[in-house]
Design a protein around this motif. Structure first.
Motif, mmCIF file in Angstrom:
data_model
loop_
_atom_site.group_PDB
_atom_site.id
_atom_site.type_symbol
_atom_site.label_atom_id
_atom_site.label_comp_id
_atom_site.label_asym_id
_atom_site.label_seq_id
_atom_site.Cartn_x
_atom_site.Cartn_y
_atom_site.Cartn_z
ATOM 1 N N GLY A 1 0.918 -1.106 -0.054
ATOM 2 C CA GLY A 1 -0.052 0.161 -0.155
ATOM 3 C C GLY A 1 0.665 1.176 0.079
ATOM 4 O O GLY A 1 0.614 2.165 -0.851
ATOM 5 N N GLN A 2 1.951 1.170 0.808
ATOM 6 C CA GLN A 2 2.723 2.521 0.889
ATOM 7 C C GLN A 2 3.351 2.607 -0.392
ATOM 8 O O GLN A 2 3.841 3.634 -1.148
ATOM 9 C CB GLN A 2 4.033 2.329 2.026
ATOM 10 N N ALA A 3 4.039 1.564 -1.135
ATOM 11 C CA ALA A 3 4.505 1.798 -2.406
ATOM 12 C C ALA A 3 3.674 2.272 -3.467
ATOM 13 O O ALA A 3 4.017 3.182 -4.251
ATOM 14 C CB ALA A 3 4.860 0.119 -2.987
ATOM 15 N N VAL A 4 2.259 2.037 -3.445
ATOM 16 C CA VAL A 4 1.397 2.727 -4.210
ATOM 17 C C VAL A 4 1.155 4.148 -4.183
ATOM 18 O O VAL A 4 1.250 5.099 -4.987
ATOM 19 C CB VAL A 4 0.003 1.778 -4.277
ATOM 20 N N ALA A 5 0.948 4.369 -2.696
ATOM 21 C CA ALA A 5 0.951 5.795 -2.343
ATOM 22 C C ALA A 5 2.208 6.806 -2.866
ATOM 23 O O ALA A 5 2.239 7.699 -2.971
ATOM 24 C CB ALA A 5 0.623 5.786 -0.693
ATOM 25 N N GLU A 6 3.388 6.008 -2.865
ATOM 26 C CA GLU A 6 4.668 6.603 -3.136
ATOM 27 C C GLU A 6 4.514 6.900 -4.561
ATOM 28 O O GLU A 6 5.334 7.985 -5.007
ATOM 29 C CB GLU A 6 5.560 5.565 -2.760
ATOM 30 N N SER A 7 3.911 6.449 -5.460
ATOM 31 C CA SER A 7 4.106 6.396 -6.918
ATOM 32 C C SER A 7 3.906 7.936 -7.143
ATOM 33 O O SER A 7 4.496 8.555 -8.084
ATOM 34 C CB SER A 7 3.002 5.672 -7.559
ATOM 35 N N THR A 8 3.097 8.823 -6.583
ATOM 36 C CA THR A 8 2.671 9.973 -7.089
ATOM 37 C C THR A 8 3.866 11.074 -6.570
ATOM 38 O O THR A 8 4.267 11.848 -7.240
ATOM 39 C CB THR A 8 1.450 10.766 -6.572
ATOM 40 N N GLY A 9 4.566 10.384 -5.516
ATOM 41 C CA GLY A 9 5.574 11.329 -5.185
ATOM 42 C C GLY A 9 6.910 11.157 -5.924
ATOM 43 O O GLY A 9 7.620 12.040 -6.447
ATOM 44 N N ILE A 10 6.973 9.779 -6.696
ATOM 45 C CA ILE A 10 8.114 9.846 -7.809
ATOM 46 C C ILE A 10 7.555 10.434 -9.117
ATOM 47 O O ILE A 10 8.528 10.877 -9.609
ATOM 48 C CB ILE A 10 8.240 8.214 -7.812
ATOM 49 N N TYR A 11 6.333 10.642 -9.351
ATOM 50 C CA TYR A 11 5.956 11.325 -10.573
ATOM 51 C C TYR A 11 6.556 12.699 -10.265
ATOM 52 O O TYR A 11 7.070 13.387 -11.183
ATOM 53 C CB TYR A 11 4.452 11.446 -10.593
ATOM 54 N N SER A 12 6.264 13.402 -9.096
ATOM 55 C CA SER A 12 6.713 14.838 -8.753
ATOM 56 C C SER A 12 8.224 14.919 -8.789
ATOM 57 O O SER A 12 8.868 15.745 -9.203
ATOM 58 C CB SER A 12 6.134 15.124 -7.414
ATOM 59 N N LEU A 13 9.303 13.892 -8.308
ATOM 60 C CA LEU A 13 10.395 13.784 -8.534
ATOM 61 C C LEU A 13 10.868 14.093 -9.771
ATOM 62 O O LEU A 13 11.773 14.721 -10.218
ATOM 63 C CB LEU A 13 10.882 12.489 -7.788
ATOM 64 N N VAL A 14 10.184 13.204 -10.678
ATOM 65 C CA VAL A 14 10.440 13.059 -12.169
ATOM 66 C C VAL A 14 10.361 14.534 -12.796
ATOM 67 O O VAL A 14 11.137 15.058 -13.547
ATOM 68 C CB VAL A 14 9.787 12.116 -12.954
ATOM 69 N N VAL A 15 9.099 15.012 -12.583
ATOM 70 C CA VAL A 15 8.927 16.446 -13.292
ATOM 71 C C VAL A 15 9.721 17.538 -12.732
ATOM 72 O O VAL A 15 10.397 18.243 -13.456
ATOM 73 C CB VAL A 15 7.416 16.873 -12.968
ATOM 74 N N ALA A 16 10.164 17.424 -11.521
ATOM 75 C CA ALA A 16 11.009 18.182 -10.833
ATOM 76 C C ALA A 16 12.454 18.291 -11.316
ATOM 77 O O ALA A 16 13.009 19.310 -11.840
ATOM 78 C CB ALA A 16 11.043 18.254 -9.479
ATOM 79 N N LEU A 17 12.812 17.086 -11.714
ATOM 80 C CA LEU A 17 14.227 16.793 -12.503
ATOM 81 C C LEU A 17 14.108 17.162 -13.876
ATOM 82 O O LEU A 17 15.141 18.000 -14.153
ATOM 83 C CB LEU A 17 14.692 15.264 -12.132
ATOM 84 N N LEU A 18 13.102 16.913 -14.512
ATOM 85 C CA LEU A 18 12.966 17.564 -15.917
ATOM 86 C C LEU A 18 12.881 19.067 -15.963
ATOM 87 O O LEU A 18 13.526 19.812 -16.747
ATOM 88 C CB LEU A 18 11.594 17.195 -16.600
ATOM 89 N N LEU A 19 12.243 19.958 -15.128
ATOM 90 C CA LEU A 19 12.213 21.176 -14.810
ATOM 91 C C LEU A 19 13.706 21.705 -14.538
ATOM 92 O O LEU A 19 14.099 22.923 -15.149
ATOM 93 C CB LEU A 19 11.289 21.570 -13.813
ATOM 94 N N ILE A 20 14.281 21.098 -13.798
ATOM 95 C CA ILE A 20 15.742 21.528 -13.535
ATOM 96 C C ILE A 20 16.775 21.480 -14.557
ATOM 97 O O ILE A 20 17.392 22.400 -14.922
ATOM 98 C CB ILE A 20 16.171 20.839 -12.172
ATOM 99 N N PHE A 21 16.542 20.474 -15.427
ATOM 100 C CA PHE A 21 17.457 20.045 -16.347
ATOM 101 C C PHE A 21 17.067 20.277 -17.649
ATOM 102 O O PHE A 21 17.852 20.328 -18.633
ATOM 103 C CB PHE A 21 18.054 18.900 -16.194
ATOM 104 N N LEU A 22 15.953 20.547 -17.990
ATOM 105 C CA LEU A 22 15.377 20.868 -19.288
ATOM 106 C C LEU A 22 16.098 22.271 -19.730
ATOM 107 O O LEU A 22 15.780 23.088 -19.093
ATOM 108 C CB LEU A 22 13.709 20.864 -19.301
ATOM 109 N N LYS A 23 16.371 22.200 -20.851
ATOM 110 C CA LYS A 23 17.145 23.313 -21.501
ATOM 111 C C LYS A 23 16.186 24.306 -22.321
ATOM 112 O O LYS A 23 15.313 23.599 -23.043
ATOM 113 C CB LYS A 23 18.193 23.022 -22.513
#
Length: 244
Positions: free
Chosen positions: A222-244
């Motif tokens: 259950g925690q792994a499923v709840a964690e998924s949206t946090g991982i989405y946010s991490l991915v988007v944040a990384l893209l925003l930082i490194f996207l040229k």
């Protein structure tokens, strides 16, 4: 008329980011710790002989809940005592994003980590004989609940130490600020949700100790499923930082 140098704007943004970081982070940690203390007092009202065990469990759980607040303090210190001269103006927005990423992400994790501590106190009050398994599962559940605060800490560090271009562009500043907001807000829900799962798993061990392995697996899934949206946010944040 007073004029501000570029370094003054960066320094001001660092101070504001430091306030965001430790200010928001303190909210979640304090609520989580207070919840654990409230549950401990509830148990001691009818199980005073368990004062030693309950107090120990409460303090351990509160220490875990405090972790997100400490992360917020670390980022605040880095912002306050980091260099501001010789930096491009975009650094000001990166500093604001760093403070928001760490501060907001710590809110949910601080609350979520306090929930299993409260559940553990209640569980030990119900079934003192299984205090060991209850404490172990409390630490596992609370540790998982802290994970999105670690993501927020990571994004904050990347924003603090990223090499930025000299050119000041509107998409560039929005990307840096948006990365902090994406990770910060995106971590609140998973932290609280994972804490709810952990609290109930920890307490239910006291009712049915023979099902400890089953409840541990179910909690982690259950925690792994709840964690998924946090991982989405991490991915988007990384893209925003490194996207040229």
């Amino acid at each position: 008329m007073m004029t501000w140098e570029q370094a003054d704007w960066i320094r001001a943004a660092a101070m504001l980011g430091a306030g965001f970081s430790v200010g928001f982070a303190a909210i979640g940690a304090a609520i989580g710790e207070g919840y654990a203390a409230g549950r401990a007092n509830e148990v001691l009202s009818y199980r005073p002989r368990l004062a030693g065990e309950i107090l120990k469990t409460m303090l351990v759980g509160q220490a875990v809940a405090e972790t997100a607040g400490i992360f917020g303090l670390v980022i605040a210190m880095l912002l306050l005592f980091g260099p501001s001269s010789g930096k491009p103006l975009l650094t000001a927005w990166a500093y604001l994003g760093a403070g928001l990423s760490m501060g907001l992400s710590a809110i949910g994790c601080g609350v979520g980590s306090g929930l299993p501590a409260g559940g553990a106190c209640m569980g030990i009050g119900r079934q003192p004989a299984v205090a060991g398994p209850i404490t172990t599962l409390m630490l596992i559940g609370a540790g998982v609940s802290q994970s999105t605060a670690i993501y927020g800490f990571l994004i904050a560090l990347l924003l603090l130490f990223k090499q930025l271009p000299e050119a000041m562009t509107f998409p560039g500043l929005c990307g840096l600020l948006g990365a902090g907001l994406a990770m910060g807000f995106g971590a609140i829900g998973p932290g609280i949700g994972e804490g709810i799962a952990a609290e109930n798993a920890v307490y239910q061990i006291a009712r049915n100790p023979e099902n400890t392995a089953l409840m541990t697996r179910t909690m982690l899934v259950g925690q792994a499923v709840a964690e998924s949206t946090g991982i989405y946010s991490l991915v988007v944040a990384l893209l925003l930082i490194f996207l040229k």
